[in-house]
Design a protein around this motif. Sequence first.
Motif, short mmCIF file in Angstrom:
data_model
loop_
_atom_site.label_atom_id
_atom_site.label_comp_id
_atom_site.label_asym_id
_atom_site.label_seq_id
_atom_site.Cartn_x
_atom_site.Cartn_y
_atom_site.Cartn_z
N LEU A 112 -7.13 14.35 -3.98
CA LEU A 112 -6.75 12.93 -3.96
C LEU A 112 -5.75 12.61 -5.07
O LEU A 112 -4.95 11.68 -4.95
CB LEU A 112 -7.99 12.05 -4.11
CG LEU A 112 -8.96 12.06 -2.94
CD1 LEU A 112 -10.21 11.27 -3.28
CD2 LEU A 112 -8.30 11.52 -1.69
N MET A 113 -5.79 13.37 -6.15
CA MET A 113 -4.95 13.09 -7.32
C MET A 113 -3.72 13.98 -7.43
O MET A 113 -2.81 13.67 -8.18
CB MET A 113 -5.78 13.25 -8.60
CG MET A 113 -6.97 12.31 -8.68
SD MET A 113 -6.48 10.58 -8.71
CE MET A 113 -5.75 10.47 -10.31
N GLN A 114 -3.70 15.11 -6.72
CA GLN A 114 -2.63 16.08 -6.93
C GLN A 114 -2.37 16.88 -5.67
O GLN A 114 -3.29 17.20 -4.92
CB GLN A 114 -3.04 17.04 -8.06
CG GLN A 114 -2.10 18.16 -8.31
CD GLN A 114 -2.64 19.11 -9.38
OE1 GLN A 114 -3.67 18.86 -10.00
NE2 GLN A 114 -1.95 20.20 -9.60
N SER A 115 -1.12 17.21 -5.47
CA SER A 115 -0.74 18.09 -4.39
C SER A 115 0.45 18.92 -4.86
O SER A 115 1.47 18.36 -5.25
CB SER A 115 -0.36 17.28 -3.15
OG SER A 115 0.09 18.14 -2.13
N GLY A 116 0.30 20.23 -4.89
CA GLY A 116 1.42 21.07 -5.30
C GLY A 116 0.97 22.40 -5.85
O GLY A 116 -0.21 22.74 -5.82
N LEU A 117 1.93 23.15 -6.33
CA LEU A 117 1.65 24.45 -6.90
C LEU A 117 0.98 24.31 -8.26
O LEU A 117 1.29 23.39 -9.02
CB LEU A 117 2.95 25.25 -7.06
CG LEU A 117 3.66 25.64 -5.77
CD1 LEU A 117 4.98 26.34 -6.08
CD2 LEU A 117 2.79 26.52 -4.90
N THR A 118 0.07 25.22 -8.53
CA THR A 118 -0.57 25.31 -9.84
C THR A 118 -0.36 26.73 -10.36
O THR A 118 -0.21 27.67 -9.58
CB THR A 118 -2.07 24.99 -9.80
OG1 THR A 118 -2.72 25.93 -8.95
CG2 THR A 118 -2.31 23.58 -9.30
#
Length: 123
Positions: free
Chosen positions: A85-91
Motif C-alpha cells: 500500500l505504501m510502496q511499489s518498485g525495486l528494492t
Amino acid sequence: MQITITERAGTFIRRMIAFGGGEPGSGFRLAVKPGGCAGLSYDFNIEATPQPGDEVVEGPGFKVHVPVESRPYLEGTTVDFVETLMQSGLTFTNPNAGAQCGCGSSFSPTGEAPSVGKECGKP
C-alpha cells in the motif's frame, strides 16, 4: 559479477523493457550514481545495447547491463520487486551498503559516513 534478481524483479524488468520502448535484445541498465540523502543512489533505464566495458548479467528473458564503475557497489546485491500500500518498485539488499536512506533509494558504502542535509530520495 554476482547479482541476484528475484522472479518478481525479473517480471518487472521484462515489463519495463517491453513498455519502455525496448527493442528485442534491449537490456536494463543498472548503475550506482552520486546522489540521494545517503550519498549514492541506484539508477536504471532501458538501453538497446550494453556500453563499452559493461558486464551483462543474463536473466530469464532479460539482460542487465552493469557499468564497470558500479560493479564494486553492486557485487552481491539482491534486487527484488515489492508492491504494498505504501510502496511499489525495486528494492535492493546490498551487502556493500554501510548505511541506507530511510526510503531505500540511496546508500553510503561500507566504511563511509552518509551525507547529511539532503532530502530523502532527492539528489
